[in-house]
Design a protein around this motif. Structure first.
Motif, mmCIF file in Angstrom:
data_model
loop_
_atom_site.group_PDB
_atom_site.id
_atom_site.type_symbol
_atom_site.label_atom_id
_atom_site.label_comp_id
_atom_site.label_asym_id
_atom_site.label_seq_id
_atom_site.Cartn_x
_atom_site.Cartn_y
_atom_site.Cartn_z
ATOM 1 N N GLY A 1 41.301 21.819 17.193
ATOM 2 C CA GLY A 1 42.898 21.622 17.807
ATOM 3 C C GLY A 1 43.308 22.220 18.843
ATOM 4 O O GLY A 1 43.631 22.180 19.554
ATOM 5 N N SER A 2 42.070 23.574 18.801
ATOM 6 C CA SER A 2 42.477 24.212 20.130
ATOM 7 C C SER A 2 41.591 24.299 21.488
ATOM 8 O O SER A 2 41.204 23.814 21.248
ATOM 9 C CB SER A 2 42.543 25.933 19.244
ATOM 10 O OG SER A 2 41.781 26.687 19.252
ATOM 11 N N ASP A 3 41.908 25.004 22.270
ATOM 12 C CA ASP A 3 41.679 25.096 23.208
ATOM 13 C C ASP A 3 40.121 25.950 23.292
ATOM 14 O O ASP A 3 39.708 26.863 24.499
ATOM 15 C CB ASP A 3 42.315 26.038 24.644
ATOM 16 C CG ASP A 3 43.364 24.555 25.138
ATOM 17 O OD1 ASP A 3 43.080 23.141 24.869
ATOM 18 O OD2 ASP A 3 44.613 24.113 25.245
ATOM 19 N N GLU A 4 40.169 26.640 21.943
ATOM 20 C CA GLU A 4 38.845 27.309 21.956
ATOM 21 C C GLU A 4 37.663 26.933 23.158
ATOM 22 O O GLU A 4 36.908 25.526 23.378
ATOM 23 C CB GLU A 4 38.172 27.062 20.523
ATOM 24 C CG GLU A 4 38.872 28.610 19.750
ATOM 25 C CD GLU A 4 38.514 28.036 18.222
ATOM 26 O OE1 GLU A 4 37.051 27.864 18.236
ATOM 27 O OE2 GLU A 4 39.138 26.857 17.759
ATOM 28 N N LEU A 5 37.092 27.713 23.825
ATOM 29 C CA LEU A 5 36.122 26.878 24.858
ATOM 30 C C LEU A 5 35.064 26.649 24.349
ATOM 31 O O LEU A 5 34.674 25.802 25.522
ATOM 32 C CB LEU A 5 35.654 28.615 24.898
ATOM 33 C CG LEU A 5 34.742 28.351 26.786
ATOM 34 C CD1 LEU A 5 35.211 27.854 28.479
ATOM 35 C CD2 LEU A 5 34.297 29.502 26.748
ATOM 36 N N LYS A 6 34.241 26.865 23.565
ATOM 37 C CA LYS A 6 32.428 26.321 22.905
ATOM 38 C C LYS A 6 33.272 24.802 21.900
ATOM 39 O O LYS A 6 31.927 24.731 21.466
ATOM 40 C CB LYS A 6 31.653 26.953 22.783
ATOM 41 C CG LYS A 6 31.710 27.141 23.786
ATOM 42 C CD LYS A 6 30.673 28.704 23.456
ATOM 43 C CE LYS A 6 29.939 29.513 24.738
ATOM 44 N NZ LYS A 6 28.535 30.589 24.044
ATOM 45 N N ALA A 7 34.344 24.511 21.717
ATOM 46 C CA ALA A 7 34.770 23.760 20.486
ATOM 47 C C ALA A 7 35.055 22.257 20.810
ATOM 48 O O ALA A 7 35.611 22.172 22.053
ATOM 49 C CB ALA A 7 36.091 24.580 19.261
ATOM 50 N N ILE A 8 34.882 21.436 20.257
ATOM 51 C CA ILE A 8 35.208 20.013 20.773
ATOM 52 C C ILE A 8 36.428 19.521 19.931
ATOM 53 O O ILE A 8 36.617 19.981 18.564
ATOM 54 C CB ILE A 8 33.699 18.712 20.661
ATOM 55 C CG1 ILE A 8 33.963 18.557 18.753
ATOM 56 C CG2 ILE A 8 32.767 19.504 21.302
ATOM 57 C CD1 ILE A 8 32.684 17.573 18.874
ATOM 58 N N ARG A 9 37.615 18.686 19.895
ATOM 59 C CA ARG A 9 38.494 18.070 19.155
ATOM 60 C C ARG A 9 37.507 16.634 19.640
ATOM 61 O O ARG A 9 38.544 15.957 18.063
ATOM 62 C CB ARG A 9 39.291 18.041 20.527
ATOM 63 C CG ARG A 9 40.106 19.357 21.012
ATOM 64 C CD ARG A 9 41.321 19.404 21.288
ATOM 65 N NE ARG A 9 41.886 20.392 22.174
ATOM 66 C CZ ARG A 9 42.659 20.623 22.270
ATOM 67 N NH1 ARG A 9 42.794 19.774 23.446
ATOM 68 N NH2 ARG A 9 43.559 21.946 22.530
ATOM 69 N N TYR B 1 33.917 16.150 23.291
ATOM 70 C CA TYR B 1 34.861 16.364 24.609
ATOM 71 C C TYR B 1 35.572 17.182 23.423
ATOM 72 O O TYR B 1 35.995 17.326 23.176
ATOM 73 C CB TYR B 1 35.290 15.059 24.729
ATOM 74 C CG TYR B 1 35.171 14.060 25.122
ATOM 75 C CD1 TYR B 1 34.888 13.981 26.470
ATOM 76 C CD2 TYR B 1 34.017 13.396 24.551
ATOM 77 C CE1 TYR B 1 33.730 12.932 27.206
ATOM 78 C CE2 TYR B 1 33.330 11.854 25.204
ATOM 79 C CZ TYR B 1 33.423 12.000 26.906
ATOM 80 O OH TYR B 1 33.200 11.131 27.050
ATOM 81 N N GLY B 2 36.001 18.497 25.024
ATOM 82 C CA GLY B 2 37.035 20.351 24.228
ATOM 83 C C GLY B 2 38.440 20.077 24.331
ATOM 84 O O GLY B 2 38.549 20.044 24.145
ATOM 85 N N GLY B 3 38.333 19.134 25.411
ATOM 86 C CA GLY B 3 40.073 19.569 26.207
ATOM 87 C C GLY B 3 40.710 18.970 25.426
ATOM 88 O O GLY B 3 42.046 18.457 25.769
#
Length: 188
Positions: A62-70, A118-120
């Protein structure tokens, strides 16, 4: 046709708007097959995409980690369709903590899956081009701009040992997609 007929919560709660949509989808699916249980829901001939099977080293966050997806969108392609491979309607945007099932599969047909992560954007911040029930894999941001995935996956993994090129739908069996290729980072 609405291809993503069922979603199951895996961990963190989705945002309120998507939760209402998921509950409506669950209610429709439960009525269609006579079930009333959430995780005990029998989907019959279906394919389920589980983030635990495709995320690998990519984080669901749920955070804005660079390589994470939401969130993600899954698209099944029927490789046995008359006239050649034919994509089915894509799922709506789904929280990366939820699985999604397709019940519009045909027994004996061979399928592949493409997953766009999708990340952001949270799932409720994305809208399929053409509207919620369009089945379009292209996602739009709230301002109408195109949303681009940051990761993609192909399932099954054609390079896996003994890897099959497709997943075959079986009568009255919910097949959970277990093997996906390593994610591909989409460069802007």
């Amino acid at each position: 046709m609405f291809a993503a007929d069922h979603a199951r919560r895996r961990s963190p709660r989705p945002r309120a708007g998507r939760c209402a949509l998921a509950l409506a989808v669950l209610a429709l699916t439960a009525c269609a097959d006579g079930s009333n249980g959430d995780d005990d829901l029998q989907l019959g001939t279906s394919m389920t995409i589980d983030p635990l099977a495709f995320l690998g080293d990519v984080q669901c966050s749920g955070s804005d980690e660079l390589k994470a997806i939401r969130s993600y969108v899954a698209t099944l392609t029927d490789n046995s369709a008359e006239g050649g491979p034919s994509p089915l309607a894509s799922s709506p945007p789904i929280s990366c903590a939820w699985s999604v099932s397709f019940t519009s599969v045909v027994e004996g047909h061979e399928y592949t899956v493409r997953i766009d992560g999708y990340g952001g954007e949270f799932a409720d911040e994305l809208t399929p081009k053409g509207g919620e029930t369009s089945g379009n894999p292209e996602m739009l941001l709230p301002n109408g701009d195109k949303a681009d995935p940051i990761w993609t996956w192909e399932c099954p993994d054609p390079d896996a040992p003994g890897g099959a090129g497709s997943i075959v739908a079986e009568k009255d069996v919910e097949i959970v997609v277990r093997t996906c290729a390593k994610p591909t980072r989409v460069e802007p």
